[in-house]
Design a protein around this motif. Structure first.
Motif, PDB file in Angstrom:
ATOM      1  N   ALA A 157      35.351  38.137  38.750  1.00  7.82           N
ATOM      2  CA  ALA A 157      34.543  38.749  37.996  1.00  7.82           C
ATOM      3  C   ALA A 157      35.167  37.902  36.246  1.00  7.82           C
ATOM      4  O   ALA A 157      34.482  38.415  35.440  1.00  7.82           O
ATOM      5  CB  ALA A 157      35.958  40.389  37.795  1.00  7.82           C
ATOM      6  N   ALA A 158      35.590  37.611  36.084  1.00  6.03           N
ATOM      7  CA  ALA A 158      36.265  37.124  35.107  1.00  6.03           C
ATOM      8  C   ALA A 158      34.996  35.591  33.897  1.00  6.03           C
ATOM      9  O   ALA A 158      35.077  35.512  33.093  1.00  6.03           O
ATOM     10  CB  ALA A 158      37.550  35.624  34.454  1.00  6.03           C
ATOM     11  N   ARG A 159      34.603  35.102  35.909  1.00  8.53           N
ATOM     12  CA  ARG A 159      33.197  34.619  35.171  1.00  8.53           C
ATOM     13  C   ARG A 159      32.015  34.997  34.602  1.00  8.53           C
ATOM     14  O   ARG A 159      31.546  36.457  34.497  1.00  8.53           O
ATOM     15  CB  ARG A 159      32.776  33.628  35.967  1.00  8.53           C
ATOM     16  N   PRO A 160      31.004  34.896  33.952  1.00  6.19           N
ATOM     17  CA  PRO A 160      29.599  35.404  33.620  1.00  6.19           C
ATOM     18  C   PRO A 160      28.855  36.157  34.677  1.00  6.19           C
ATOM     19  O   PRO A 160      29.161  35.593  35.898  1.00  6.19           O
ATOM     20  CB  PRO A 160      28.679  34.373  33.140  1.00  6.19           C
ATOM     21  N   GLU A 161      27.960  36.463  34.068  1.00  4.13           N
ATOM     22  CA  GLU A 161      27.769  37.831  35.259  1.00  4.13           C
ATOM     23  C   GLU A 161      26.985  36.733  36.411  1.00  4.13           C
ATOM     24  O   GLU A 161      26.528  37.157  38.065  1.00  4.13           O
ATOM     25  CB  GLU A 161      26.838  38.501  35.420  1.00  4.13           C
ATOM     26  N   PRO A 162      25.882  36.179  35.876  1.00  3.09           N
ATOM     27  CA  PRO A 162      25.436  34.886  36.750  1.00  3.09           C
ATOM     28  C   PRO A 162      25.666  34.313  37.046  1.00  3.09           C
ATOM     29  O   PRO A 162      25.205  33.981  38.890  1.00  3.09           O
ATOM     30  CB  PRO A 162      23.698  34.788  35.450  1.00  3.09           C
ATOM     31  N   GLU A 163      26.821  33.819  36.709  1.00  2.00           N
ATOM     32  CA  GLU A 163      27.662  32.411  37.667  1.00  2.00           C
ATOM     33  C   GLU A 163      28.219  33.693  38.873  1.00  2.00           C
ATOM     34  O   GLU A 163      27.820  33.237  40.329  1.00  2.00           O
ATOM     35  CB  GLU A 163      28.721  32.391  37.260  1.00  2.00           C
ATOM     36  N   GLN A 164      28.370  34.873  38.374  1.00  2.00           N
ATOM     37  CA  GLN A 164      29.056  35.840  39.956  1.00  2.00           C
ATOM     38  C   GLN A 164      27.686  35.924  40.956  1.00  2.00           C
ATOM     39  O   GLN A 164      28.037  35.555  42.581  1.00  2.00           O
ATOM     40  CB  GLN A 164      29.166  36.941  39.525  1.00  2.00           C
ATOM     41  N   ASP A 165      26.675  36.159  40.025  1.00  2.00           N
ATOM     42  CA  ASP A 165      25.779  36.021  41.498  1.00  2.00           C
ATOM     43  C   ASP A 165      25.642  35.169  42.406  1.00  2.00           C
ATOM     44  O   ASP A 165      25.174  34.924  42.967  1.00  2.00           O
ATOM     45  CB  ASP A 165      24.669  36.461  41.302  1.00  2.00           C
ATOM     46  N   GLU A 166      26.151  33.493  41.426  1.00  2.00           N
ATOM     47  CA  GLU A 166      25.515  33.065  42.760  1.00  2.00           C
ATOM     48  C   GLU A 166      26.555  31.915  44.155  1.00  2.00           C
ATOM     49  O   GLU A 166      26.208  31.804  44.711  1.00  2.00           O
ATOM     50  CB  GLU A 166      25.509  31.743  41.481  1.00  2.00           C
ATOM     51  N   ALA A 185      32.499  40.645  43.019  1.00  2.00           N
ATOM     52  CA  ALA A 185      33.633  39.495  42.044  1.00  2.00           C
ATOM     53  C   ALA A 185      35.007  39.663  41.634  1.00  2.00           C
ATOM     54  O   ALA A 185      35.450  38.740  41.671  1.00  2.00           O
ATOM     55  CB  ALA A 185      32.871  39.109  40.673  1.00  2.00           C
ATOM     56  N   GLY A 186      35.489  40.896  42.041  1.00  2.26           N
ATOM     57  CA  GLY A 186      36.624  41.332  41.726  1.00  2.26           C
ATOM     58  C   GLY A 186      37.665  41.231  42.783  1.00  2.26           C
ATOM     59  O   GLY A 186      38.546  40.708  42.894  1.00  2.26           O
ATOM     60  N   ASN A 187      37.087  41.216  43.811  1.00  2.00           N
ATOM     61  CA  ASN A 187      37.486  40.315  45.688  1.00  2.00           C
ATOM     62  C   ASN A 187      37.348  39.329  45.482  1.00  2.00           C
ATOM     63  O   ASN A 187      37.390  38.657  46.832  1.00  2.00           O
ATOM     64  CB  ASN A 187      36.910  41.023  46.505  1.00  2.00           C
ATOM     65  N   VAL A 188      36.961  38.108  44.707  1.00  5.36           N
ATOM     66  CA  VAL A 188      36.383  36.883  45.050  1.00  5.36           C
ATOM     67  C   VAL A 188      37.826  36.357  43.935  1.00  5.36           C
ATOM     68  O   VAL A 188      37.613  36.058  42.996  1.00  5.36           O
ATOM     69  CB  VAL A 188      34.959  36.117  45.221  1.00  5.36           C
ATOM     70  N   LEU A 189      38.955  35.103  44.583  1.00  5.69           N
ATOM     71  CA  LEU A 189      39.597  34.718  43.592  1.00  5.69           C
ATOM     72  C   LEU A 189      39.552  32.365  44.072  1.00  5.69           C
ATOM     73  O   LEU A 189      38.811  32.399  45.026  1.00  5.69           O
ATOM     74  CB  LEU A 189      40.862  35.271  44.175  1.00  5.69           C
ATOM     75  N   ALA A 190      39.598  32.346  42.716  1.00  6.81           N
ATOM     76  CA  ALA A 190      39.902  30.446  42.828  1.00  6.81           C
ATOM     77  C   ALA A 190      41.042  30.435  43.230  1.00  6.81           C
ATOM     78  O   ALA A 190      42.000  30.609  43.733  1.00  6.81           O
ATOM     79  CB  ALA A 190      39.703  30.344  41.151  1.00  6.81           C
ATOM     80  N   ALA A 191      40.664  28.994  44.570  1.00  9.49           N
ATOM     81  CA  ALA A 191      41.470  28.706  44.715  1.00  9.49           C
ATOM     82  C   ALA A 191      41.028  26.992  45.088  1.00  9.49           C
ATOM     83  O   ALA A 191      40.300  26.644  44.238  1.00  9.49           O
ATOM     84  CB  ALA A 191      41.098  29.498  46.398  1.00  9.49           C
ATOM     85  N   GLN A 192      42.266  26.739  45.507  1.00  6.76           N
ATOM     86  CA  GLN A 192      42.171  24.800  45.658  1.00  6.76           C
ATOM     87  C   GLN A 192      42.159  24.569  46.806  1.00  6.76           C
ATOM     88  O   GLN A 192      40.867  23.371  47.083  1.00  6.76           O
ATOM     89  CB  GLN A 192      43.635  24.832  45.984  1.00  6.76           C
ATOM     90  N   ARG A 193      41.711  25.227  47.341  1.00  5.74           N
ATOM     91  CA  ARG A 193      41.432  25.323  49.653  1.00  5.74           C
ATOM     92  C   ARG A 193      39.497  25.063  49.276  1.00  5.74           C
ATOM     93  O   ARG A 193      38.891  24.384  50.647  1.00  5.74           O
ATOM     94  CB  ARG A 193      41.995  25.738  50.838  1.00  5.74           C
ATOM     95  N   GLU A 194      39.180  25.781  48.970  1.00  2.00           N
ATOM     96  CA  GLU A 194      37.768  26.031  48.348  1.00  2.00           C
ATOM     97  C   GLU A 194      37.713  25.823  46.836  1.00  2.00           C
ATOM     98  O   GLU A 194      38.738  27.275  47.041  1.00  2.00           O
ATOM     99  CB  GLU A 194      37.195  26.862  49.761  1.00  2.00           C
ATOM    100  N   PRO A 195      36.679  26.499  46.520  1.00  2.00           N
ATOM    101  CA  PRO A 195      36.393  26.900  45.277  1.00  2.00           C
ATOM    102  C   PRO A 195      36.984  28.405  44.670  1.00  2.00           C
ATOM    103  O   PRO A 195      38.080  28.725  43.681  1.00  2.00           O
ATOM    104  CB  PRO A 195      35.184  26.417  44.657  1.00  2.00           C
ATOM    105  N   TRP A 196      36.124  29.046  45.864  1.00  7.35           N
ATOM    106  CA  TRP A 196      36.048  30.778  45.781  1.00  7.35           C
ATOM    107  C   TRP A 196      36.657  30.902  46.867  1.00  7.35           C
ATOM    108  O   TRP A 196      36.125  30.467  48.353  1.00  7.35           O
ATOM    109  CB  TRP A 196      34.961  31.239  44.996  1.00  7.35           C
ATOM    110  N   LEU A 197      37.474  31.687  47.200  1.00  5.51           N
ATOM    111  CA  LEU A 197      37.283  32.348  48.947  1.00  5.51           C
ATOM    112  C   LEU A 197      37.699  34.190  47.757  1.00  5.51           C
ATOM    113  O   LEU A 197      37.796  35.013  46.967  1.00  5.51           O
ATOM    114  CB  LEU A 197      38.960  32.093  49.111  1.00  5.51           C
ATOM    115  N   LEU A 198      37.112  35.158  49.442  1.00  5.53           N
ATOM    116  CA  LEU A 198      36.576  36.244  49.645  1.00  5.53           C
ATOM    117  C   LEU A 198      38.465  37.069  50.014  1.00  5.53           C
ATOM    118  O   LEU A 198      39.028  36.213  50.877  1.00  5.53           O
ATOM    119  CB  LEU A 198      35.937  36.964  50.789  1.00  5.53           C
TER     120      LEU A 198
END
Length: 352
Positions: A179-188, A263-276
């Motif tokens: 959610a901290a990223r721009p919405e078009p990026e969230q879409d992708e 987007a609030g239920n997706v977090l940046a991680a190390q194992r994968e770039p983003w995790l639900l």
């Protein structure tokens, strides 16, 4: 589904989840003195649970960290104050059972669960999530187990009782919400994650069909309008709710859904770039899974709902844009009693 609320995800300090609540849910009440007193009385203590030669674990004693305010207020609203009073004992028991060192819970916290960072006996960073049992989250552990870390956090242990659900989960680092990223990026990002999460459920699975949730929400919607007939145009209400209940059975494929992917239920991680995190698994039409994100993109939704739906459909493999428009129309109608502007949004979405 009517109101919009902000709640901490619990898997990272400062993570924020924006979710549209279910239909018929009352507005959050002002915090009452009895709940403030309960929050103070249940504050965690200054010492974390530590393993030593005589005592397996001890409750933490940081008096500056009360129970998460969002959880305390929601407990009052939902009539769960008795459950809240059992929480310290449940935390202590699970810390012993799962050999955990438990830190202060995340603040401001979520509305249905107490969530805190923990370490296991080997020192690995994890998250302990203890929530009151509610229908939509019954299969969270099983869904995460099926996904097995592909696009979602891993579950390391789980326990379900008649009134409590407990999960020991992978911790995301750095844990910044999408959610901290721009919405078009969230879409992708969301489109990419959902494409990987839409798998066939295993043989003999017990996941509920999407139709079950849809029918429950439709009944709550009808009860709400029966109690307050002037909330919504009756013709729009009939058309929207009828379509909402027809769509699940007309899907050309059935996959495991997250149903609360945003987007609030997706977090940046190390194992994968983003995790639900925080899925509410059902089996059904993949087009449904885009809705929570679309509803949370309020500015774009109100400006041009068709363009927003079509963009998301274009990013989601195998999702028909007209079908996604129909879902969005129906869901906006369902939300409209609590947010009248969504009735206008619905009327501007072509569904043929």
């Amino acid at each position: 589904m009517a109101s919009v609320s902000a709640t901490a995800t619990g898997l990272s300090l400062g993570s924020v989840s924006i979710a549209v609540s279910r239909p018929g849910r009352a507005a959050r009440p002002r915090r009452c003195p009895c709940l403030a007193s309960l929050a103070r009385s249940l504050r965690p203590s200054a010492r974390p649970w530590r393993r030593n030669s005589r005592h397996a674990h001890r409750a933490m004693t940081d008096s500056t960290r009360p129970l998460p305010l969002a959880l305390v207020e929601a407990a009052e609203q939902e009539g769960r104050t008795a459950w809240l009073a059992t929480l310290p004992g449940t935390v202590a028991r699970l810390a012993r059972a799962w050999s955990l060192s438990v830190e202060a819970p995340f603040q401001p916290g979520g509305q249905t669960a107490w969530v805190a960072p923990v370490r296991d006996r080997a020192g690995a960073e994890l998250v302990l999530k203890i929530g009151w049992a509610h229908p939509e989250a019954i299969d969270e552990a099983d869904g995460l187990g099926v996904w097995s870390g592909h696009g979602a956090v891993r579950v390391h242990a789980a326990e379900q009782t008649h009134d409590t659900s407990a999960l020991l989960l992978e911790r995301c680092r750095p844990g910044t919400p999408l959610a901290a990223r721009p919405e078009p990026e969230q879409d992708e990002v969301l489109a990419g994650l959902l494409g990987g999460l839409w798998v066939q459920p295993p043989a003999g699975h017990t996941f509920r069909p999407l139709q079950v949730m849809v029918d429950q929400w439709a009944e709550e919607f009808r009860q709400q309008l029966a109690a307050e007939p002037g909330l919504l145009d009756s013709g729009l209400a009939r058309e929207g709710i009828a379509l909402f209940q027809r769509l699940p059975s007309s899907a050309d494929r059935q996959v495991l859904l997250a149903t609360d992917a945003h987007a609030g239920n997706v977090l940046a991680a190390q194992r994968e770039p983003w995790l639900l995190i925080d899925p509410k698994p059902y089996v059904g039409d993949p087009a449904y899974d885009a809705l929570q994100h679309l509803l949370n993109c309020a500015e774009r939704l109100h400006a041009d709902p068709t363009a927003l739906a079509d963009r998301m459909a274009g990013l989601l493999e195998g999702v028909d844009r007209v079908r996604l428009r129909r879902w969005l129309f129906a869901r906006c109608v369902l939300e409209a009693p609590g947010d009248p502007a969504l009735a206008d949004v619905a009327l501007r979405i072509p569904i043929d």
